[in-house]
Write a protein that holds these residues in place. Structure first.
Motif, mmCIF file in Angstrom:
data_model
loop_
_atom_site.group_PDB
_atom_site.id
_atom_site.type_symbol
_atom_site.label_atom_id
_atom_site.label_comp_id
_atom_site.label_asym_id
_atom_site.label_seq_id
_atom_site.Cartn_x
_atom_site.Cartn_y
_atom_site.Cartn_z
ATOM 1 N N PRO A 31 0.811 -1.223 0.000
ATOM 2 C CA PRO A 31 0.000 0.000 0.000
ATOM 3 C C PRO A 31 0.847 1.279 0.000
ATOM 4 N N GLU A 32 1.976 1.262 0.726
ATOM 5 C CA GLU A 32 2.812 2.456 0.779
ATOM 6 C C GLU A 32 3.379 2.792 -0.603
ATOM 7 N N HIS A 33 3.881 1.779 -1.299
ATOM 8 C CA HIS A 33 4.457 2.008 -2.619
ATOM 9 C C HIS A 33 3.380 2.423 -3.620
ATOM 10 N N LEU A 34 2.206 1.815 -3.520
ATOM 11 C CA LEU A 34 1.103 2.200 -4.401
ATOM 12 C C LEU A 34 0.708 3.658 -4.163
ATOM 13 N N ALA A 35 0.693 4.081 -2.884
ATOM 14 C CA ALA A 35 0.348 5.472 -2.571
ATOM 15 C C ALA A 35 1.395 6.433 -3.121
ATOM 16 N N VAL A 36 2.672 6.087 -2.978
ATOM 17 C CA VAL A 36 3.738 6.941 -3.496
ATOM 18 C C VAL A 36 3.659 7.027 -5.014
ATOM 19 N N THR A 37 3.416 5.907 -5.660
ATOM 20 C CA THR A 37 3.303 5.889 -7.120
ATOM 21 C C THR A 37 2.124 6.736 -7.582
ATOM 22 N N ALA A 38 0.984 6.591 -6.910
ATOM 23 C CA ALA A 38 -0.191 7.379 -7.275
ATOM 24 C C ALA A 38 0.068 8.868 -7.069
ATOM 25 N N ALA A 39 0.736 9.226 -5.971
ATOM 26 C CA ALA A 39 1.033 10.636 -5.708
ATOM 27 C C ALA A 39 1.971 11.200 -6.771
ATOM 28 N N ASN A 40 2.986 10.435 -7.151
ATOM 29 C CA ASN A 40 3.922 10.910 -8.187
ATOM 30 C C ASN A 40 3.204 11.104 -9.514
ATOM 31 N N LYS A 41 2.339 10.175 -9.868
ATOM 32 C CA LYS A 41 1.603 10.302 -11.133
ATOM 33 C C LYS A 41 0.650 11.490 -11.077
ATOM 34 N N ALA A 42 0.033 11.725 -9.916
ATOM 35 C CA ALA A 42 -0.862 12.872 -9.780
ATOM 36 C C ALA A 42 -0.086 14.182 -9.911
ATOM 37 N N ILE A 43 1.106 14.237 -9.336
ATOM 38 C CA ILE A 43 1.936 15.444 -9.442
ATOM 39 C C ILE A 43 2.336 15.678 -10.894
ATOM 40 N N GLU A 44 2.719 14.620 -11.592
ATOM 41 C CA GLU A 44 3.076 14.751 -13.010
ATOM 42 C C GLU A 44 1.887 15.226 -13.832
ATOM 43 N N ALA A 45 0.710 14.626 -13.569
ATOM 44 C CA ALA A 45 -0.489 15.026 -14.311
ATOM 45 C C ALA A 45 -0.854 16.475 -14.000
ATOM 46 N N GLY A 46 -0.722 16.879 -12.738
ATOM 47 C CA GLY A 46 -1.003 18.265 -12.362
ATOM 48 C C GLY A 46 -0.056 19.228 -13.043
ATOM 49 N N GLY A 47 1.221 18.844 -13.158
ATOM 50 C CA GLY A 47 2.187 19.694 -13.849
ATOM 51 C C GLY A 47 1.845 19.850 -15.325
ATOM 52 N N ARG A 48 1.452 18.742 -15.960
ATOM 53 C CA ARG A 48 1.062 18.819 -17.372
ATOM 54 C C ARG A 48 -0.196 19.665 -17.531
ATOM 55 N N LEU A 49 -1.152 19.483 -16.624
ATOM 56 C CA LEU A 49 -2.389 20.264 -16.690
ATOM 57 C C LEU A 49 -2.104 21.749 -16.492
ATOM 58 N N ARG A 50 -1.216 22.065 -15.569
ATOM 59 C CA ARG A 50 -0.847 23.462 -15.321
ATOM 60 C C ARG A 50 -0.192 24.072 -16.561
ATOM 61 N N GLU A 51 0.722 23.335 -17.177
ATOM 62 C CA GLU A 51 1.373 23.842 -18.381
ATOM 63 C C GLU A 51 0.356 24.107 -19.487
ATOM 64 N N ARG A 52 -0.593 23.197 -19.644
ATOM 65 C CA ARG A 52 -1.616 23.387 -20.663
ATOM 66 C C ARG A 52 -2.496 24.585 -20.341
ATOM 67 N N ALA A 53 -2.831 24.764 -19.061
ATOM 68 C CA ALA A 53 -3.667 25.904 -18.663
ATOM 69 C C ALA A 53 -2.927 27.224 -18.907
ATOM 70 N N VAL A 54 -1.647 27.259 -18.595
ATOM 71 C CA VAL A 54 -0.854 28.482 -18.817
ATOM 72 C C VAL A 54 -0.759 28.764 -20.315
ATOM 73 N N ASP A 55 -0.518 27.726 -21.113
ATOM 74 C CA ASP A 55 -0.463 27.915 -22.569
ATOM 75 C C ASP A 55 -1.800 28.423 -23.099
ATOM 76 N N PHE A 56 -2.896 27.864 -22.593
ATOM 77 C CA PHE A 56 -4.224 28.302 -23.021
ATOM 78 C C PHE A 56 -4.459 29.758 -22.648
ATOM 79 N N ALA A 57 -4.103 30.129 -21.414
ATOM 80 C CA ALA A 57 -4.308 31.506 -20.959
ATOM 81 C C ALA A 57 -3.479 32.484 -21.796
ATOM 82 N N LEU A 58 -2.240 32.118 -22.118
ATOM 83 C CA LEU A 58 -1.408 32.995 -22.946
ATOM 84 C C LEU A 58 -1.972 33.121 -24.356
#
Length: 123
Positions: A31-58
């Motif tokens: 469970p600990e490793h699954l939680a860490v993996t899920a958190a890392n993937k969520a952070i990566e997805a959030g970073g990609r989403l943020r980049e897309r939102a900034v590009d859209f706003a610009l």
């Protein structure tokens, strides 16, 4: 004897390789490793989403500025500005009823005169 040593060594190596592979998979399913993996993937997805939102706003900001310039040109708001002051206006003044210029007319209608506004002249 050489054959037995070769096969024994090969078996030990295969056993060690299989054991490490199985242990890695077991650790990945904790469970600990699954939680860490899920958190890392969520952070990566959030970073990609943020980049897309900034590009859209610009992109929206650039298109908005371009459209605003088009509308300003169409409405003539970008025309050169004349820096000279406009000529002075005349102001309507109600005559004083006690003045000799006052002409008796209908009681409800005062007489109006327009005077140019100029501070340099004495009235």
């Amino acid at each position: 004897m050489f054959r037995r040593t070769f096969w024994f060594t090969s078996g030990v190596a295969a056993g060690v390789w299989a054991t490490t592979k199985v242990n890695r998979k077991i650790k990945q399913l904790t469970p600990e490793h699954l939680a860490v993996t899920a958190a890392n993937k969520a952070i990566e997805a959030g970073g990609r989403l943020r980049e897309r939102a900034v590009d859209f706003a610009l992109e929206v900001r650039d298109n908005m500025a371009r459209r605003e310039a088009e509308l300003s040109d169409a409405l003539g708001l970008n025309a050169p500005v004349d820096r000279e002051l406009p000529p002075p206006r005349g102001y309507a003044v109600i005559e004083n009823r006690t003045s000799p210029k006052y002409v008796e007319g209908p009681a409800h209608k005062p007489t109006y005169t327009t005077y140019p506004y100029n501070r340099n002249e004495d009235h």
